[in-house]
Design a protein around this motif. Sequence first.
Motif: not given
Length: 271
Positions: A132-152
């Motif tokens: 509860a109230g916590g933060y947790k990160s997860f390793e990823t390997d998501f590529k960003v489009e050439d124009n800098g756009n990214l959807d999560i």
Amino acid sequence: LNGQEIGRKLMPAGTVNWQTPGQRGEAKYGSIIQGDITGLLKSGRNVLAVEIHNERSGSSDIVFGADVSISTIPPDLTQLLTVSELHFDDEGTVDWVELHVPGQQEVSLSGFSLATLEDFSDAIDLDGSISAGGYKSFETDFKVEDNGNLDIYLISGQIVIDAHRFDRDLGEESFQSVPAFKDAPNFRKEWYGGTGHTRDAVNDPVRNTNIVINEIMYDAPSDGRTAEFIELFNRGSAVVDLSGWRFVDGIGFEFPAGTTLGPGDYIVVAA
């Protein structure tokens, strides 16, 4: 329930004390209350108390029996879990994404995934839990489009729980979210891109709060379209570089490179 009345049956309206007589009724089961009492429940021990009133004093003829049926309301998943931060490595790839649990209960991540494509074909399954109230990160390997756009996308099965589009056009190291205002719902958050990160901790993005919208002329008396303007003011004590700052809603304007605003100064964006 926990000291607050939630219903009565065969009793008069208004204030009741130990001398208030009940009303005659048949000895059969009947519902006293049906509804959502979530707001009256608390963590830990809850006390449900019942008070019985006879029709008249001196009578020994009284019958009472109780059944309690409790059903849970399916949780609104959008209020349980939210995307909180993402980070880019030196190659511009999203190397981790952070989630946050804003509520007061631990959330199991079983069945949750992260993705960047609309068909979820690059989804990464999550595991474990977040307190509860916590933060947790997860390793990823998501590529960003050439124009800098990214959807999560944060998804549960095929249901989108949280989503956001990012525009990484200034080489931001990370994007961090903060509530749009006090007690704002989870979907009302503002994102800040910049240097540094707060992985697995409360977000504290680098942001400037000294530049404020000071005046707006949206409907000039002469109805002249060229008389509309927005004025900004630097209420701080240092020069602020406005390069790349832009209005994204209502009007479309981006400050060109090299634009600065000194302490106590004003700048006007005119139609």
